[in-house]
Scaffold this active site. Structure first.
Site, mmCIF file in Angstrom:
data_model
loop_
_atom_site.group_PDB
_atom_site.id
_atom_site.type_symbol
_atom_site.label_atom_id
_atom_site.label_comp_id
_atom_site.label_asym_id
_atom_site.label_seq_id
_atom_site.Cartn_x
_atom_site.Cartn_y
_atom_site.Cartn_z
ATOM 1 N N THR A 104 -0.984 7.625 -1.104
ATOM 2 C CA THR A 104 -2.253 7.515 -1.832
ATOM 3 C C THR A 104 -3.165 6.429 -1.274
ATOM 4 O OG1 THR A 104 -1.413 5.883 -3.416
ATOM 5 C CG2 THR A 104 -1.052 8.223 -3.926
ATOM 6 N N ARG B 8 0.830 -1.194 0.000
ATOM 7 C CA ARG B 8 0.000 0.000 0.000
ATOM 8 C C ARG B 8 0.867 1.247 0.000
ATOM 9 N NH1 ARG B 8 -4.489 1.218 4.617
ATOM 10 N NH2 ARG B 8 -2.617 1.270 5.915
ATOM 11 N N ASP C 115 -0.525 -3.173 12.362
ATOM 12 C CA ASP C 115 -0.011 -3.685 11.087
ATOM 13 C C ASP C 115 0.226 -5.183 11.233
ATOM 14 O OD1 ASP C 115 1.913 -4.530 9.021
ATOM 15 O OD2 ASP C 115 2.001 -2.396 8.532
ATOM 16 N N ASP D 157 3.735 -6.608 10.081
ATOM 17 C CA ASP D 157 4.807 -6.321 11.017
ATOM 18 C C ASP D 157 4.690 -7.175 12.276
ATOM 19 O OD1 ASP D 157 6.213 -4.464 9.524
ATOM 20 O OD2 ASP D 157 5.091 -2.759 10.285
#
Length: 212
Positions: A108, A104, A203, A206
């Site tokens: 944006t 990602r 996340d 992660d």
């Protein structure tokens, strides 16, 4: 319109709470993510077709049931989706595994593809696309676009499986791919200004791989 199913089994909800905790170690997060995926398989595969077959038990000849229809494939969206594969493979060991790499763009929030490797007969299989998070829906939509357009997988032969979904992501995915069923362990409140699910898991990539 496709189905959106929340798999709310008590064991799944309990385990989801364990990995929501920011104090959960990488080991715990990785192991429990796989456990949740394995538990979700029962519901995700509920509609797989069966056929009659004749076997011999130690006592008699009998007609029983076995899986029929299309062969199965699991396609994790890299890299976080890898954290769900082993749990599913434990119950469907004959399934083939493909990979689609998406990341990602932090500015944006658009999904950008960087890798794809799939079984040669992917268009003939029932495909389970897996990713722990359905946030904006960008990565899921991009992955499904590739499967349906480039690899000619029929949308009705694809199921998207995640742990946690945001309403925005569900709406976006259903709008882009209305024939693809979605299964989640939880539907969370919303996305924050950075595109992360609230309350979410953080996340997932992660936390699975210990990279932050």
């Amino acid at each position: 319109m496709s189905k959106f199913v929340i798999v709310d089994h008590p064991l799944i909800q309990h385990k989801l709470t364990l990995i929501r905790d920011k104090e959960a170690s990488t080991k715990v997060f990785r192991e429990v993510t796989n456990e949740i995926a394995m538990l979700m398989v029962y519901e995700v595969t509920r509609d797989l077709p069966l056929e009659n077959c004749q076997i011999e038990t130690p006592l008699v000849t009998t007609t029983q049931k076995r899986l029929a229809g299309k062969k199965l494939a699991i396609v994790p969206i890299l890299r976080a989706g890898l954290g769900m594969v082993d749990g599913i493979i434990n119950l469907i060991p004959a399934a083939r595994v493909g990979h689609i790499g998406m990341y990602r763009d932090e500015e944006t929030l658009e999904a950008i593809e960087y890798f794809a490797k799939l079984p040669q007969d992917i268009e003939e299989r029932q495909v389970f696309v897996v990713d722990p998070m359905l946030a904006t829906g960008g990565s899921a939509i991009a992955a499904l676009n590739q499967l349906t357009q480039k690899y000619k997988v029929l949308p009705e032969n694809i199921t998207f499986v995640c742990l946690v979904a945001a309403p925005e992501g569900v709406m976006a995915l259903q709008s882009a791919h209305p024939d693809v069923d979605i299964y989640a362990a939880a539907l969370d409140e919303k996305l924050n200004e950075n595109g992360y699910i609230i309350p979410g898991l953080g996340d997932a990539g992660d936390r699975i791989f210990g990279t932050k």
